[in-house]
Motif scaffolding. Sequence first.
Motif, PDB file in Angstrom:
ATOM      1  N   GLY A  12       0.790  -1.222   0.000  1.00 27.64           N
ATOM      2  CA  GLY A  12       0.000   0.000   0.000  1.00 27.64           C
ATOM      3  C   GLY A  12       0.822   1.273   0.000  1.00 27.64           C
ATOM      4  O   GLY A  12       0.285   2.367   0.232  1.00 27.64           O
ATOM      5  N   LEU A  13       2.129   1.160  -0.257  1.00 26.19           N
ATOM      6  CA  LEU A  13       2.976   2.344  -0.269  1.00 26.19           C
ATOM      7  C   LEU A  13       2.698   3.168  -1.526  1.00 26.19           C
ATOM      8  O   LEU A  13       2.341   2.626  -2.568  1.00 26.19           O
ATOM      9  CB  LEU A  13       4.446   1.940  -0.176  1.00 26.19           C
ATOM     10  N   GLU A  14       2.861   4.473  -1.416  1.00 26.66           N
ATOM     11  CA  GLU A  14       2.434   5.380  -2.480  1.00 26.66           C
ATOM     12  C   GLU A  14       3.542   5.835  -3.411  1.00 26.66           C
ATOM     13  O   GLU A  14       3.273   6.281  -4.523  1.00 26.66           O
ATOM     14  CB  GLU A  14       1.758   6.604  -1.857  1.00 26.66           C
ATOM     15  N   ARG A  15       4.793   5.753  -2.962  1.00 23.34           N
ATOM     16  CA  ARG A  15       5.901   6.200  -3.804  1.00 23.34           C
ATOM     17  C   ARG A  15       7.177   5.470  -3.391  1.00 23.34           C
ATOM     18  O   ARG A  15       7.245   4.876  -2.329  1.00 23.34           O
ATOM     19  CB  ARG A  15       6.082   7.706  -3.724  1.00 23.34           C
ATOM     20  N   ALA A  16       8.185   5.567  -4.280  1.00 22.80           N
ATOM     21  CA  ALA A  16       9.485   4.947  -4.007  1.00 22.80           C
ATOM     22  C   ALA A  16      10.567   5.991  -4.224  1.00 22.80           C
ATOM     23  O   ALA A  16      10.436   6.883  -5.080  1.00 22.80           O
ATOM     24  CB  ALA A  16       9.707   3.756  -4.922  1.00 22.80           C
ATOM     25  N   THR A  17      11.632   5.879  -3.452  1.00 24.18           N
ATOM     26  CA  THR A  17      12.769   6.773  -3.594  1.00 24.18           C
ATOM     27  C   THR A  17      14.047   5.991  -3.321  1.00 24.18           C
ATOM     28  O   THR A  17      14.011   4.913  -2.727  1.00 24.18           O
ATOM     29  CB  THR A  17      12.641   7.995  -2.653  1.00 24.18           C
ATOM     30  N   LEU A  18      15.161   6.542  -3.764  1.00 24.50           N
ATOM     31  CA  LEU A  18      16.467   5.915  -3.540  1.00 24.50           C
ATOM     32  C   LEU A  18      17.558   6.926  -3.817  1.00 24.50           C
ATOM     33  O   LEU A  18      17.320   7.967  -4.425  1.00 24.50           O
ATOM     34  CB  LEU A  18      16.642   4.672  -4.417  1.00 24.50           C
ATOM     35  N   GLU A  19      18.762   6.606  -3.357  1.00 18.63           N
ATOM     36  CA  GLU A  19      19.963   7.351  -3.722  1.00 18.63           C
ATOM     37  C   GLU A  19      20.856   6.411  -4.506  1.00 18.63           C
ATOM     38  O   GLU A  19      20.937   5.227  -4.207  1.00 18.63           O
ATOM     39  CB  GLU A  19      20.742   7.834  -2.484  1.00 18.63           C
ATOM     40  N   VAL A  20      21.538   6.964  -5.508  1.00 15.68           N
ATOM     41  CA  VAL A  20      22.451   6.183  -6.336  1.00 15.68           C
ATOM     42  C   VAL A  20      23.680   7.040  -6.618  1.00 15.68           C
ATOM     43  O   VAL A  20      23.580   8.260  -6.746  1.00 15.68           O
ATOM     44  CB  VAL A  20      21.755   5.718  -7.646  1.00 15.68           C
ATOM     45  N   ARG A  21      24.834   6.392  -6.677  1.00 15.44           N
ATOM     46  CA  ARG A  21      26.064   7.121  -6.995  1.00 15.44           C
ATOM     47  C   ARG A  21      25.905   7.837  -8.337  1.00 15.44           C
ATOM     48  O   ARG A  21      25.417   7.234  -9.298  1.00 15.44           O
ATOM     49  CB  ARG A  21      27.261   6.173  -7.074  1.00 15.44           C
ATOM     50  N   ALA A  22      26.340   9.074  -8.390  1.00 10.44           N
ATOM     51  CA  ALA A  22      26.238   9.855  -9.622  1.00 10.44           C
ATOM     52  C   ALA A  22      26.975   9.187 -10.781  1.00 10.44           C
ATOM     53  O   ALA A  22      26.581   9.331 -11.941  1.00 10.44           O
ATOM     54  CB  ALA A  22      26.768  11.266  -9.390  1.00 10.44           C
ATOM     55  N   SER A  23      28.018   8.408 -10.469  1.00  6.94           N
ATOM     56  CA  SER A  23      28.807   7.743 -11.518  1.00  6.94           C
ATOM     57  C   SER A  23      28.211   6.404 -11.962  1.00  6.94           C
ATOM     58  O   SER A  23      28.678   5.819 -12.942  1.00  6.94           O
ATOM     59  CB  SER A  23      30.234   7.504 -11.024  1.00  6.94           C
ATOM     60  N   ASN A  24      27.198   5.910 -11.269  1.00  6.57           N
ATOM     61  CA  ASN A  24      26.639   4.588 -11.574  1.00  6.57           C
ATOM     62  C   ASN A  24      25.584   4.697 -12.678  1.00  6.57           C
ATOM     63  O   ASN A  24      24.380   4.586 -12.448  1.00  6.57           O
ATOM     64  CB  ASN A  24      26.059   3.948 -10.308  1.00  6.57           C
ATOM     65  N   GLU A  49      31.732  10.944  -3.141  1.00  7.90           N
ATOM     66  CA  GLU A  49      30.924  11.096  -4.350  1.00  7.90           C
ATOM     67  C   GLU A  49      29.505  11.540  -4.014  1.00  7.90           C
ATOM     68  O   GLU A  49      28.956  11.204  -2.970  1.00  7.90           O
ATOM     69  CB  GLU A  49      30.881   9.751  -5.104  1.00  7.90           C
ATOM     70  N   ASP A  50      28.922  12.292  -4.927  1.00  6.87           N
ATOM     71  CA  ASP A  50      27.536  12.729  -4.786  1.00  6.87           C
ATOM     72  C   ASP A  50      26.579  11.570  -5.037  1.00  6.87           C
ATOM     73  O   ASP A  50      26.888  10.643  -5.790  1.00  6.87           O
ATOM     74  CB  ASP A  50      27.202  13.831  -5.793  1.00  6.87           C
ATOM     75  N   ALA A  51      25.412  11.670  -4.430  1.00 10.70           N
ATOM     76  CA  ALA A  51      24.312  10.742  -4.704  1.00 10.70           C
ATOM     77  C   ALA A  51      23.233  11.495  -5.462  1.00 10.70           C
ATOM     78  O   ALA A  51      22.938  12.658  -5.150  1.00 10.70           O
ATOM     79  CB  ALA A  51      23.734  10.192  -3.405  1.00 10.70           C
ATOM     80  N   ILE A  52      22.665  10.835  -6.433  1.00 11.17           N
ATOM     81  CA  ILE A  52      21.502  11.365  -7.133  1.00 11.17           C
ATOM     82  C   ILE A  52      20.280  10.792  -6.415  1.00 11.17           C
ATOM     83  O   ILE A  52      20.212   9.579  -6.160  1.00 11.17           O
ATOM     84  CB  ILE A  52      21.490  10.928  -8.617  1.00 11.17           C
ATOM     85  N   ILE A  53      19.333  11.635  -6.068  1.00  8.89           N
ATOM     86  CA  ILE A  53      18.086  11.192  -5.433  1.00  8.89           C
ATOM     87  C   ILE A  53      17.071  10.959  -6.540  1.00  8.89           C
ATOM     88  O   ILE A  53      16.809  11.850  -7.349  1.00  8.89           O
ATOM     89  CB  ILE A  53      17.543  12.255  -4.454  1.00  8.89           C
ATOM     90  N   LEU A  54      16.539   9.751  -6.590  1.00  5.36           N
ATOM     91  CA  LEU A  54      15.535   9.411  -7.595  1.00  5.36           C
ATOM     92  C   LEU A  54      14.199   9.141  -6.914  1.00  5.36           C
ATOM     93  O   LEU A  54      14.154   8.647  -5.780  1.00  5.36           O
ATOM     94  CB  LEU A  54      15.982   8.197  -8.412  1.00  5.36           C
ATOM     95  N   TRP A  55      13.115   9.417  -7.616  1.00  2.00           N
ATOM     96  CA  TRP A  55      11.776   9.423  -7.050  1.00  2.00           C
ATOM     97  C   TRP A  55      10.810   8.808  -8.040  1.00  2.00           C
ATOM     98  O   TRP A  55      10.862   9.092  -9.223  1.00  2.00           O
ATOM     99  CB  TRP A  55      11.422  10.884  -6.792  1.00  2.00           C
ATOM    100  N   LEU A  56       9.918   7.957  -7.552  1.00  2.00           N
ATOM    101  CA  LEU A  56       8.862   7.369  -8.379  1.00  2.00           C
ATOM    102  C   LEU A  56       7.539   7.513  -7.630  1.00  2.00           C
ATOM    103  O   LEU A  56       7.321   6.846  -6.616  1.00  2.00           O
ATOM    104  CB  LEU A  56       9.153   5.892  -8.659  1.00  2.00           C
ATOM    105  N   PRO A  57       6.642   8.399  -8.096  1.00  2.00           N
ATOM    106  CA  PRO A  57       5.362   8.605  -7.401  1.00  2.00           C
ATOM    107  C   PRO A  57       4.286   7.649  -7.914  1.00  2.00           C
ATOM    108  O   PRO A  57       4.515   6.855  -8.825  1.00  2.00           O
ATOM    109  CB  PRO A  57       5.019  10.046  -7.781  1.00  2.00           C
TER     110      PRO A  57
END
Length: 184
Positions: free
Chosen positions: A104-116, A143-151
């Motif tokens: 029943g979760l409404e969205r997903a998020t994660l961090e990923v290495r900018a180089s990946n 290294e920076d992380a890119i934050i990704l989001w899926l609503p």
Amino acid sequence: MILSSLELKTLTSSDLTAILELDLACFGGLWTMEGYQRELDSPNSDLLGLFSPQSSINLLGMGCFWSILEEAHITIVAVHPQYHRQGLGQALLYFLLKTACDRGLERATLEVRASNLAAISLYQKFGFQTAGRRRGYYQDNGEDAIILWLPDLQYPQFHKKLHYWESIIRDDLINSHWSLVNSP
């Protein structure tokens, strides 16, 4: 064509040795046994694994997410280096999203290495969008992380996408000589 069976299951404490071996192969020992045990014990954590009786490697891949309010925060998607580019990563991501949807979760998020770039491409294939950047997020190299989001995981369109992805993933696995025998 002979297919190797691929089994997806919820990981348990009996899988800890295999989890640590996979973590070492993929991340160089990112998490400790105690850290993984906390994940396994937490009611807010889902830890899934891919196994094949035909492989000498016990655990081929694993994925984990935390349920935080109405969000699935994906913490791990890992495939043993010997099994890259065979569709196992997308299968894990699909099952993580399906499990989050079923919870029943409404969205997903994660961090990923900018180089990946391979991982970023996989996540974008599933509809994740860039939501931001965490500067210097990774302690090993700054290294920076890119934050990704899926609503919209609970919207009817997303359920249609899940059904579509399942058929694509099964076909891709067959093309890589895998047969998914069951899922949780």
